[in-house]
Design a protein around this motif. Structure first.
Motif, PDB file in Angstrom:
ATOM      1  N   ILE A 738      15.211  88.542  95.990  1.00 17.67           N
ATOM      2  CA  ILE A 738      14.044  88.818  96.844  1.00 17.67           C
ATOM      3  C   ILE A 738      13.706  90.308  96.855  1.00 17.67           C
ATOM      4  N   ALA A 739      14.744  91.166  96.824  1.00 22.47           N
ATOM      5  CA  ALA A 739      14.487  92.612  96.792  1.00 22.47           C
ATOM      6  C   ALA A 739      13.784  93.008  95.514  1.00 22.47           C
ATOM      7  N   GLU A 740      14.253  92.470  94.399  1.00 23.48           N
ATOM      8  CA  GLU A 740      13.623  92.787  93.118  1.00 23.48           C
ATOM      9  C   GLU A 740      12.182  92.294  93.085  1.00 23.48           C
ATOM     10  N   ARG A 741      11.972  91.109  93.608  1.00 25.18           N
ATOM     11  CA  ARG A 741      10.625  90.560  93.565  1.00 25.18           C
ATOM     12  C   ARG A 741       9.672  91.396  94.427  1.00 25.18           C
ATOM     13  N   ILE A 742      10.105  91.766  95.608  1.00 23.65           N
ATOM     14  CA  ILE A 742       9.215  92.544  96.488  1.00 23.65           C
ATOM     15  C   ILE A 742       8.947  93.918  95.898  1.00 23.65           C
ATOM     16  N   THR A 743       9.989  94.595  95.426  1.00 27.07           N
ATOM     17  CA  THR A 743       9.780  95.938  94.882  1.00 27.07           C
ATOM     18  C   THR A 743       8.910  95.898  93.639  1.00 27.07           C
ATOM     19  N   ASN A 744       9.093  94.863  92.820  1.00 21.75           N
ATOM     20  CA  ASN A 744       8.292  94.786  91.585  1.00 21.75           C
ATOM     21  C   ASN A 744       6.874  94.313  91.853  1.00 21.75           C
ATOM     22  N   SER A 769      13.356  94.323 105.328  1.00 25.54           N
ATOM     23  CA  SER A 769      13.556  95.663 105.872  1.00 25.54           C
ATOM     24  C   SER A 769      14.759  95.702 106.806  1.00 25.54           C
ATOM     25  N   ASN A 770      14.855  94.723 107.697  1.00 28.27           N
ATOM     26  CA  ASN A 770      15.977  94.667 108.624  1.00 28.27           C
ATOM     27  C   ASN A 770      17.308  94.459 107.878  1.00 28.27           C
ATOM     28  N   TYR A 771      17.252  93.642 106.825  1.00 30.44           N
ATOM     29  CA  TYR A 771      18.481  93.380 106.057  1.00 30.44           C
ATOM     30  C   TYR A 771      18.966  94.663 105.379  1.00 30.44           C
ATOM     31  N   LEU A 773      18.310  97.818 106.234  1.00 31.96           N
ATOM     32  CA  LEU A 773      18.785  98.765 107.239  1.00 31.96           C
ATOM     33  C   LEU A 773      20.179  98.392 107.746  1.00 31.96           C
ATOM     34  N   GLU A 774      20.379  97.112 108.005  1.00 34.66           N
ATOM     35  CA  GLU A 774      21.685  96.664 108.502  1.00 34.66           C
ATOM     36  C   GLU A 774      22.762  96.841 107.435  1.00 34.66           C
ATOM     37  N   LYS A 775      22.371  96.618 106.179  1.00 36.82           N
ATOM     38  CA  LYS A 775      23.328  96.781 105.078  1.00 36.82           C
ATOM     39  C   LYS A 775      23.790  98.226 104.991  1.00 36.82           C
ATOM     40  N   ILE A 776      22.839  99.175 105.169  1.00 34.63           N
ATOM     41  CA  ILE A 776      23.213 100.590 105.127  1.00 34.63           C
ATOM     42  C   ILE A 776      24.096 100.928 106.322  1.00 34.63           C
ATOM     43  N   LEU A 799      20.317  95.314 114.944  1.00 34.89           N
ATOM     44  CA  LEU A 799      19.661  94.750 113.770  1.00 34.89           C
ATOM     45  C   LEU A 799      20.318  93.423 113.408  1.00 34.89           C
ATOM     46  N   PRO A 800      19.594  92.500 112.762  1.00 37.38           N
ATOM     47  CA  PRO A 800      20.183  91.206 112.376  1.00 37.38           C
ATOM     48  C   PRO A 800      21.407  91.390 111.475  1.00 37.38           C
ATOM     49  N   VAL A 801      22.398  90.529 111.650  1.00 39.42           N
ATOM     50  CA  VAL A 801      23.604  90.565 110.797  1.00 39.42           C
ATOM     51  C   VAL A 801      23.213  90.106 109.399  1.00 39.42           C
ATOM     52  N   PRO A 802      23.666  90.795 108.375  1.00 41.39           N
ATOM     53  CA  PRO A 802      23.301  90.377 107.017  1.00 41.39           C
ATOM     54  C   PRO A 802      23.747  88.959 106.737  1.00 41.39           C
ATOM     55  N   PRO A 803      22.873  88.143 106.195  1.00 38.28           N
ATOM     56  CA  PRO A 803      23.272  86.763 105.873  1.00 38.28           C
ATOM     57  C   PRO A 803      24.317  86.749 104.751  1.00 38.28           C
ATOM     58  N   GLN A 804      25.282  85.889 104.869  1.00 34.95           N
ATOM     59  CA  GLN A 804      26.337  85.783 103.854  1.00 34.95           C
ATOM     60  C   GLN A 804      26.012  84.619 102.916  1.00 34.95           C
ATOM     61  N   PRO A 805      26.496  84.710 101.724  1.00 37.06           N
ATOM     62  CA  PRO A 805      26.255  83.603 100.786  1.00 37.06           C
ATOM     63  C   PRO A 805      26.744  82.287 101.343  1.00 37.06           C
ATOM     64  N   GLY A 806      25.905  81.298 101.226  1.00 38.84           N
ATOM     65  CA  GLY A 806      26.276  79.969 101.678  1.00 38.84           C
ATOM     66  C   GLY A 806      25.953  79.715 103.120  1.00 38.84           C
ATOM     67  N   THR A 807      25.604  80.755 103.911  1.00 37.16           N
ATOM     68  CA  THR A 807      25.287  80.549 105.313  1.00 37.16           C
ATOM     69  C   THR A 807      23.844  80.138 105.440  1.00 37.16           C
ATOM     70  N   LYS A 808      23.495  79.830 106.670  1.00 35.53           N
ATOM     71  CA  LYS A 808      22.106  79.411 106.900  1.00 35.53           C
ATOM     72  C   LYS A 808      21.140  80.538 106.608  1.00 35.53           C
TER      73      LYS A 808
END
Length: 826
Positions: A738-744, A769-771, A773-776, A799-808
């Motif tokens: 999703i990041a690549e798609r939005i930036t491109n 954006s929230n993801y 920021l939270e990641k940083i 900020l929202p907790v970063p979603p983990q693989p396999g989570t909702k």
């Protein structure tokens, strides 16, 4: 004098921009321009529009091709609208696209047009410069109350005062003349000129003065006024009744009276008694048919009575009687002629003839009466003689003299002729009378207002005024002569070559361009022009960078031209670093710092500056970084030094631009990194209805550039170039996708026409954006907090907790990414 603020009703991208309402700090206090002002704005935000407003006040004209322009500029406490471009007292110099277009057409890329030359003072002409300064001292100034200019001001003021007095005297007299001409003469029907005005009054006054017209007496005026009442009269028919040969009638009558009449056989009794004789003679005629009886006493008459009487009243007596009766008849005819002359009615004459006619009429009547009396006396004597034909009167009849009567009738004939002539010349005569009456009235008016005294006063004031004018003009001539000398001196020391050399020196010293130079050349009209040379060969097809360097060096050098040098300037520099690399950007900053902003050190005195007020605007963050190192002026406030420095940002939203206080991250920090972080941070919340959405449209570019900078410093090895995103997102393929798609997609529209035609997905941008920021925050808490501090935001931990693989949450990103991947595949 400094510019405090600018309000823009309608100009370029600005609509209804109110400085006081919008340029406020966090305490909601309005901030105004300072001595030094740095303005940041992205391309097309409105920076050039702002520079054009100041350039309008420099050139005194509005830029073309704009409709319904409306803006105000406040200088200290005074506001000047777009209609007051030339009323201010600032010396403004603006560098922007319009300056380049106007002065450096050759750099437009078409190799057409020219570079306008300018001259600066040659350093070898110090002696001439000293002469100019001496002449300038002689000229002085009104502001300093010195020299010829101040003297001329006072003499002009005195001349204006004397001229005003002269005009007042003249206007007062003119007003008096106008009222008299319009209200008195023009409205008087006796003068018959409905078009009479002040100009005709001036002519009448001139006639009176040059022809020495004298005043009319009241009787003449009255007669003239009566004459103007005349209308054309019919001709007078008059036949003179003058008795003909009255003298002859008198003489023949006298001869007849003196003639003796002797009867054939007179009757003495009748001779002795004329009354009886007359009675008898009458009785003869009464008794022609009654000869036998007396008609009075009825007595019988003798038969021979009539025979006896016929001898007494014989043929001689009868002839005498006949002649006497004839004379009496002649006398009666003359009496009738004299008393029935049918004299003209007085109203048959014009007013100015009536008095004369009365006199003549009286004389005729008197003469007629005398003649009639004399004729009647002669008639009476003849009648008596008829009754007593045998007796000659003892006294001769009174002689009849018709001389006076004849003279009077001749005078009447002459008056009738004059009356007839007046009928023929009535219009002309009335015009002459009107002119005389009008001139008489004007003469009375002149005496009433003491015109000679007033004219003498005006003449004296004219002489005073002329003397003051000559004194003023003499001083002006001195000023003009000195100014002409100054122009000659300046022409002698003006050197267009110096202007070109100044530009070349800047190019060489600051930018190391030894191969490009400007030369001042004369054209066919012996006028200078600047030409560009490269390696001593005329240069064409210059690069954009070369054009930018030459244009800005031209502007800096022109600040020392003969029209600008020595003035306290308000300078606006708009984006001087177009198409320049990093080195040249730094050199542009160095040039501005050295030539314009570096303070002038004064021993034992506060620093001074080479400008009155300075504005620098840019879209380039690197150039903005250097501008943060610029020399900042200081002012004393309550005995303490305070920076006189303002920073502003121009932002465009929904096709409308506005000016704000520059954010702290731009003002206090020196990298684009802080700016990009703030733009991403602003996308963490979805906008409300009235929010500015511009940062969402630039999110793709901003995110791409931010991640490039952030991940490069986090993973600087070139071997990690293709794996930096994967490492950052910790093998979360959904988020990476999703990041690549939005930036491109959001930073590149080529090949994605449908994307450019569809609205952006703001919820998706906010989520990402929230993801990020939270990641940083979770991976590098210290840097995250420092970034927040750089943009003036307190630490945010919700900020929202970063979603983990396999989570909702992670699955949601996968779903979105998969949907976009499917769309791309299609």
């Amino acid at each position: 004098m400094m510019i405090r603020s600018i309000d823009i009703g309608n100009f370029g991208a600005f609509k209804d921009f109110s400085w006081r309402a919008q340029v406020r700090d966090h305490g909601e206090n309005t901030q105004y321009f300072k001595k030094l002002n740095i303005i940041y704005g992205r391309n097309y935000s409105g920076k050039t529009t702002l520079s054009r407003i100041l350039r309008s006040y420099e050139t005194g004209t509005l830029p073309p091709k704009y409709k319904n322009i409306s803006f105000d500029m406040t200088i200290e406490q005074n506001t000047y609208t777009h209609k007051d471009l030339s009323n201010h007292s600032l010396d403004i110099r603006v560098y922007n696209k319009d300056f380049v277009t106007e002065n450096l057409q050759f750099l437009s890329g078409s190799n057409e047009g020219e570079i306008r030359p300018f001259a600066i003072l040659g350093s070898e002409n110090i002696e001439i410069k000293e002469k100019i300064e001496k002449e300038q001292t002689t000229l002085g100034s009104i502001e300093n109350k010195s020299g010829l200019r101040y003297e001329a001001l006072h003499k002009k003021k005195k001349y204006d005062e004397e001229l005003k007095r002269e005009e007042q005297l003249s206007n007062n007299l003119k007003s008096t003349h106008t009222r008299f001409a319009n209200d008195i003469i023009k409205s008087n029907r006796d003068y018959g000129d409905a078009k009479y005005n002040i100009n005709k009054l001036y002519k009448d006054i001139e006639i009176i003065q040059t022809q020495s017209i004298t005043k009319l007496d009241s009787y003449t005026v009255n007669q003239y006024q009566k004459s103007l009442l005349d209308t054309p009269l019919p001709d007078i028919l008059f036949h003179s009744a003058t008795p003909l040969s009255l003298e002859n009638l008198y003489e023949t009558s006298k001869s007849l009276l003196e003639k003796r009449v002797i009867p054939t056989k007179p009757i003495q009794e009748l001779l002795d008694n004329p009354e009886l004789q007359a009675w008898v003679k009458t009785g003869i005629n009464l008794h022609k048919n009654k000869k036998s009886e007396c008609g009075f006493c009825r007595s019988k008459l003798s038969e021979n009575l009539f025979d006896e009487l016929s001898l007494h009243f014989d043929k001689n007596t009868e002839e005498f009687e006949k002649n006497a009766l004839k004379k009496i008849k002649d006398i009666e005819e003359k009496i009738h002629q004299v008393n029935n002359q049918n004299l003209p009615d007085i109203d048959s004459f014009y007013e100015n003839h009536k008095e004369e006619y009365k006199t003549i009429n009286k004389k005729i009547n008197e003469e007629s009466k005398q003649i009639t009396e004399n004729l009647c006396a002669l008639k009476s004597i003849l009648s008596d003689r008829i009754n007593n034909p045998n007796t000659i009167p003892a006294d001769s009849p009174k002689k009849i003299d018709e001389t006076g009567y004849r003279k009077a009738t001749e005078e009447l004939k002459e008056l009738i002729s004059k009356n007839k002539a007046k009928t023929q010349s009535l219009a002309k005569d009335n015009e002459i009378i009107r002119n005389k009456l009008r001139l008489n009235h004007v003469l009375e008016y002149m005496e009433q207002i003491s015109l000679l005294d007033k004219e003498a006063e005006i003449k004296s004031q004219v002489a005073i005024c002329e003397s003051a004018r000559r004194e003023w003009k003499a001083t002006i001539n001195k000023i003009n002569n000195i100014e002409e000398n100054i122009r000659k001196f300046e022409h002698a020391i003006k050197d267009e070559n110096k202007g070109a050399e100044k530009i070349n020196a800047l190019l060489n010293h600051y930018f190391g361009h030894k191969f490009i130079e400007l030369r001042a050349e004369k054209n066919e009209d012996a006028k200078f022009r600047f030409s560009v040379f490269r390696n001593n060969i005329p240069a064409f097809n210059l690069s954009e960078g070369e054009c930018s360097l030459i244009a800005f060096c031209y502007f800096i050098a022109k600040l020392e031209d003969t029209e600008t040098a020595g003035k306290n300037l308000t300078i606006y520099i708009d984006d001087p670093i177009s198409s320049l690399d990093s080195n040249h950007i730094f050199y542009i900053f160095s040039l501005i710092e050295k030539i314009i902003t570096a303070p002038v050190k004064n021993e034992n005195q506060p620093n001074t500056y080479k400008y009155q007020q300075l504005f620098i605007s840019t879209h380039n963050l690197e150039f903005l970084k250097y501008l943060k190192q610029i020399s900042i002026p200081k002012i004393k406030i309550n005995g303490k030094d305070k920076l006189d420095y303002g920073t502003f940002i121009i932002e465009r939203s929904n096709e409308n631009s506005k000016i704000n206080i520059m954010p702290i991250y731009l003002k206090e920090h020196i990298t684009e990194f802080n700016y990009l972080f703030h733009q991403i941070f602003k996308c963490k919340d979805e906008p409300t209805n009235n929010s500015d959405c511009s940062h969402f449209y630039s999110f793709g570019n901003n995110l791409r550039k931010f991640l490039e900078i952030y991940l490069y410093f986090k993973y600087p090895s070139h071997k990690m170039k293709d794996t930096r995103l994967q490492l950052f997102f910790e093998d979360d393929p959904a988020v990476k996708t999703i990041a690549e798609r939005i930036t491109n997609e959001l930073s590149h529209l080529d090949g994605g026409f449908e994307r450019g035609m569809n609205p952006i997905d703001i919820p998706e941008i906010t989520k990402l954006s929230n993801y990020i920021l939270e990641k940083i925050r979770t991976s590098d808490k210290e840097q995250y907090n420092a970034l927040l501090d750089s943009i003036g935001v307190k630490n945010i931990t919700n900020l929202p907790v970063p979603p983990q693989p396999g989570t909702k949450g992670g699955q949601a990103f996968v779903d979105v990414g998969a949907a976009k991947a499917d769309a791309e595949t299609v």
